[in-house]
Design a protein around this motif. Structure first.
Motif, PDB file in Angstrom:
ATOM      1  N   ARG B  82      62.746  31.097  32.913  1.00  0.00           N
ATOM      2  CA  ARG B  82      64.118  31.141  33.447  1.00  0.00           C
ATOM      3  C   ARG B  82      64.531  32.603  33.681  1.00  0.00           C
ATOM      4  NH1 ARG B  82      67.489  28.511  29.283  1.00  0.00           N
ATOM      5  NH2 ARG B  82      65.751  28.954  27.925  1.00  0.00           N
ATOM      6  N   GLY B  83      63.932  33.185  34.689  1.00  0.00           N
ATOM      7  CA  GLY B  83      64.178  34.577  35.061  1.00  0.00           C
ATOM      8  C   GLY B  83      63.226  34.903  36.191  1.00  0.00           C
ATOM      9  N   LYS B  84      63.098  36.195  36.512  1.00  0.00           N
ATOM     10  CA  LYS B  84      62.236  36.560  37.644  1.00  0.00           C
ATOM     11  C   LYS B  84      60.941  37.182  37.128  1.00  0.00           C
ATOM     12  CE  LYS B  84      65.472  38.875  39.982  1.00  0.00           C
ATOM     13  NZ  LYS B  84      65.981  39.828  40.951  1.00  0.00           N
ATOM     14  N   ILE B  85      59.799  36.654  37.555  1.00  0.00           N
ATOM     15  CA  ILE B  85      58.516  37.303  37.269  1.00  0.00           C
ATOM     16  C   ILE B  85      57.754  37.440  38.585  1.00  0.00           C
ATOM     17  CG2 ILE B  85      56.326  37.247  36.005  1.00  0.00           C
ATOM     18  CD1 ILE B  85      57.630  35.630  33.831  1.00  0.00           C
ATOM     19  N   HIS B  86      57.459  38.686  38.940  1.00  0.00           N
ATOM     20  CA  HIS B  86      56.687  38.967  40.156  1.00  0.00           C
ATOM     21  C   HIS B  86      55.316  39.464  39.699  1.00  0.00           C
ATOM     22  CE1 HIS B  86      55.659  40.454  44.085  1.00  0.00           C
ATOM     23  NE2 HIS B  86      55.459  41.653  43.580  1.00  0.00           N
ATOM     24  N   ARG B  87      54.265  38.817  40.162  1.00  0.00           N
ATOM     25  CA  ARG B  87      52.913  39.168  39.695  1.00  0.00           C
ATOM     26  C   ARG B  87      52.133  39.990  40.724  1.00  0.00           C
ATOM     27  NH1 ARG B  87      50.571  33.457  38.801  1.00  0.00           N
ATOM     28  NH2 ARG B  87      52.089  33.046  40.440  1.00  0.00           N
ATOM     29  N   CYS B  88      51.352  40.960  40.239  1.00  0.00           N
ATOM     30  CA  CYS B  88      50.474  41.752  41.120  1.00  0.00           C
ATOM     31  C   CYS B  88      49.120  41.938  40.434  1.00  0.00           C
ATOM     32  CB  CYS B  88      50.997  43.168  41.357  1.00  0.00           C
ATOM     33  SG  CYS B  88      52.735  43.395  41.416  1.00  0.00           S
ATOM     34  N   GLN B  89      48.070  41.956  41.245  1.00  0.00           N
ATOM     35  CA  GLN B  89      46.750  42.281  40.704  1.00  0.00           C
ATOM     36  C   GLN B  89      46.595  43.798  40.802  1.00  0.00           C
ATOM     37  OE1 GLN B  89      43.418  40.507  42.721  1.00  0.00           O
ATOM     38  NE2 GLN B  89      42.009  40.985  41.052  1.00  0.00           N
ATOM     39  N   MET B  90      46.481  44.441  39.632  1.00  0.00           N
ATOM     40  CA  MET B  90      46.517  45.904  39.607  1.00  0.00           C
ATOM     41  C   MET B  90      45.855  46.437  38.337  1.00  0.00           C
ATOM     42  SD  MET B  90      50.053  47.992  40.172  1.00  0.00           S
ATOM     43  CE  MET B  90      50.566  47.145  41.653  1.00  0.00           C
ATOM     44  N   ASP B  91      45.297  47.630  38.443  1.00  0.00           N
ATOM     45  CA  ASP B  91      44.695  48.293  37.285  1.00  0.00           C
ATOM     46  C   ASP B  91      45.789  49.060  36.537  1.00  0.00           C
ATOM     47  OD1 ASP B  91      43.253  49.761  35.477  1.00  0.00           O
ATOM     48  OD2 ASP B  91      41.858  50.620  36.934  1.00  0.00           O
ATOM     49  N   ALA B  92      45.910  48.797  35.257  1.00  0.00           N
ATOM     50  CA  ALA B  92      46.954  49.448  34.455  1.00  0.00           C
ATOM     51  C   ALA B  92      46.731  50.952  34.329  1.00  0.00           C
ATOM     52  CB  ALA B  92      47.002  48.825  33.064  1.00  0.00           C
ATOM     53  N   GLN B  93      45.522  51.400  34.617  1.00  0.00           N
ATOM     54  CA  GLN B  93      45.224  52.832  34.484  1.00  0.00           C
ATOM     55  C   GLN B  93      45.607  53.613  35.745  1.00  0.00           C
ATOM     56  OE1 GLN B  93      41.362  52.810  31.654  1.00  0.00           O
ATOM     57  NE2 GLN B  93      41.172  51.709  33.545  1.00  0.00           N
ATOM     58  N   ALA B  94      45.857  52.894  36.841  1.00  0.00           N
ATOM     59  CA  ALA B  94      46.236  53.560  38.096  1.00  0.00           C
ATOM     60  C   ALA B  94      47.093  52.582  38.891  1.00  0.00           C
ATOM     61  CB  ALA B  94      44.997  53.949  38.886  1.00  0.00           C
ATOM     62  N   THR B  95      48.372  52.479  38.531  1.00  0.00           N
ATOM     63  CA  THR B  95      49.240  51.505  39.194  1.00  0.00           C
ATOM     64  C   THR B  95      49.741  52.069  40.531  1.00  0.00           C
ATOM     65  OG1 THR B  95      51.282  52.304  38.192  1.00  0.00           O
ATOM     66  CG2 THR B  95      50.041  50.664  36.942  1.00  0.00           C
ATOM     67  N   ALA B  96      50.329  51.196  41.337  1.00  0.00           N
ATOM     68  CA  ALA B  96      50.822  51.630  42.652  1.00  0.00           C
ATOM     69  C   ALA B  96      52.327  51.919  42.618  1.00  0.00           C
ATOM     70  CB  ALA B  96      50.525  50.539  43.669  1.00  0.00           C
ATOM     71  N   PHE B  97      52.910  51.975  41.425  1.00  0.00           N
ATOM     72  CA  PHE B  97      54.361  52.161  41.324  1.00  0.00           C
ATOM     73  C   PHE B  97      54.733  53.642  41.391  1.00  0.00           C
ATOM     74  CE2 PHE B  97      53.308  48.354  38.745  1.00  0.00           C
ATOM     75  CZ  PHE B  97      53.833  47.410  39.605  1.00  0.00           C
ATOM     76  N   GLN B  98      55.971  53.876  41.841  1.00  0.00           N
ATOM     77  CA  GLN B  98      56.460  55.261  41.898  1.00  0.00           C
ATOM     78  C   GLN B  98      56.855  55.748  40.510  1.00  0.00           C
ATOM     79  OE1 GLN B  98      59.595  55.140  44.797  1.00  0.00           O
ATOM     80  NE2 GLN B  98      58.162  55.419  46.497  1.00  0.00           N
ATOM     81  N   ASP B  99      57.006  57.036  40.359  1.00  0.00           N
ATOM     82  CA  ASP B  99      57.429  57.627  39.079  1.00  0.00           C
ATOM     83  C   ASP B  99      58.797  57.057  38.672  1.00  0.00           C
ATOM     84  OD1 ASP B  99      55.223  59.145  39.539  1.00  0.00           O
ATOM     85  OD2 ASP B  99      56.234  61.080  39.569  1.00  0.00           O
ATOM     86  N   ASN B 100      59.010  56.962  37.370  1.00  0.00           N
ATOM     87  CA  ASN B 100      60.323  56.587  36.806  1.00  0.00           C
ATOM     88  C   ASN B 100      60.889  55.297  37.400  1.00  0.00           C
ATOM     89  OD1 ASN B 100      60.056  59.109  35.566  1.00  0.00           O
ATOM     90  ND2 ASN B 100      61.179  60.115  37.216  1.00  0.00           N
ATOM     91  N   THR B 101      60.067  54.257  37.448  1.00  0.00           N
ATOM     92  CA  THR B 101      60.492  53.003  38.086  1.00  0.00           C
ATOM     93  C   THR B 101      61.073  52.002  37.089  1.00  0.00           C
ATOM     94  OG1 THR B 101      58.772  53.284  39.752  1.00  0.00           O
ATOM     95  CG2 THR B 101      59.679  51.073  39.536  1.00  0.00           C
TER      96      THR B 101
END
Lengths: 117, 200
Positions: B82-101
């Motif tokens: 009961r909330g939002k979960i968005h899933r991505c296939q990604m390596d935790a050692q090199a994510t595609a997210f921007q700094d301070n997200t």
């Protein structure tokens, strides 16, 4: 069954099982030192499949730590007892049960202390 | 290893069965720890999503995992949340997210599995906001020499079976990566821990 109660049953059962196998293998071994070393090794090997078998049901670490201690500790002491002539297999198994239950009890209280820190 | 795609694709089918005992034990402690999840949450190593049932409702979660098979198996649990979960296939050692997200980052038994825990923690620090929290439910090497010996021995077995290491110094690794531990609770002996860290 409450998992904390299951821990005591598993400890008692594993101790008895290790003692039984060690007695069956080493009851004709006359040298107590060799019996102790072999008993420890047998115990360590024996608890490995038991750990893998029980982990999915009662939790990995809650099985791994007590059974690791029981395997070596009960194996060594049961090996020594088995090498003493005149000691029956029932006594060795009873010792295994008691020691297994003692290990489970010690870990229960050690865990209680650490979790409440 | 929930972040190693090859081995975890292989064990995905049996993962829930192997972890069932742990989930039965850890439920109350996880629910207590997960109360600290807030804001935009990054959930590292969602696996089959076993922990989702312990999340408080209404969170905005981005969940990553290296294994596609694991992500597939998490589908029903994600749908039921009961909330939002968005899933991505990604390596935790090199994510595609921007700094301070992210406001909060959650790891559950992941830092025992990634190939380079120090690199992974530095990456998490990069994507975590400066005032954000790293919430960890992890197992570590015990300081008790008897327990440590057993864990080191069993680590060879678990490493062979699924790539999980039982002898990691996760608290030390987090501190070396620039985190300061703010809350530290033992869940089982001094092996399984519920930790909250902030940028030092």
């Amino acid at each position: 069954m409450n998992l904390k109660i299951a821990d005591f049953f598993i400890g008692t059962f594993a101790g008895g099982l290790v003692a039984l196998v060690v007695y069956l293998v080493l009851s004709t071994q006359p040298n107590m030192l060799i019996a102790m070393v072999l008993g420890g090794l047998i115990g360590m090997v024996l608890v490995l499949p038991l750990k893998i078998l029980l982990m999915p049901f009662v939790g990995a670490f809650e099985v791994m730590i007590p059974l690791g201690i029981i395997g070596m500790g009960v194996g060594m002491t049961a090996g020594m007892l088995s090498a003493i002539s005149g000691i029956s297999g029932y006594v060795v198994i009873a010792w295994g049960n008691l020691a297994g239950c003692m290990v489970a009890t010690i870990i229960y209280f050690a865990n209680k202390r650490l979790v409440n820190q | 290893m929930k972040t190693n795609n090859k081995s975890y694709d292989g064990v995905a089918k049996f993962f829930d069965f192997f972890r069932a005992g742990d989930m039965r034990r850890w439920g109350p402690d996880q629910r207590a720890l997960f109360k600290n999840l807030k804001g935009r949450v990054l959930y590292i190593g969602i696996g089959t999503g076993q922990e989702i049932v312990n999340f408080p409702p209404g969170l905005d979660i981005t969940a990553v995992d290296m294994s596609y098979a694991m992500l597939e198996r998490s589908h029903a649990r994600v749908q039921n949340y009961r909330g939002k979960i968005h899933r991505c296939q990604m390596d935790a050692q090199a994510t595609a997210f921007q700094d301070n997200t992210f406001d909060t980052i959650l790891t559950v038994c992941v830092l025992c599995s990634v190939n380079q825990p120090a690199i992974c923690l530095k990456e998490l620090k990069r994507v975590l906001k400066p005032d954000g929290e790293l919430v960890m439910f992890e197992h570590v090497l015990s300081k008790n020499p008897v327990y440590a010996l057993i864990l080191k021995f069993m680590s060879h077995v678990t490493e062979y079976l699924e790539g999980t290491y039982l002898d990691r110094d996760t608290v030390g690794n987090a501190e070396r990566a620039g985190f300061k531990i703010h809350s530290h609770k033992n869940v089982y002996l001094d092996i399984v821990k519920a930790l909250i860290a902030k940028s030092a």
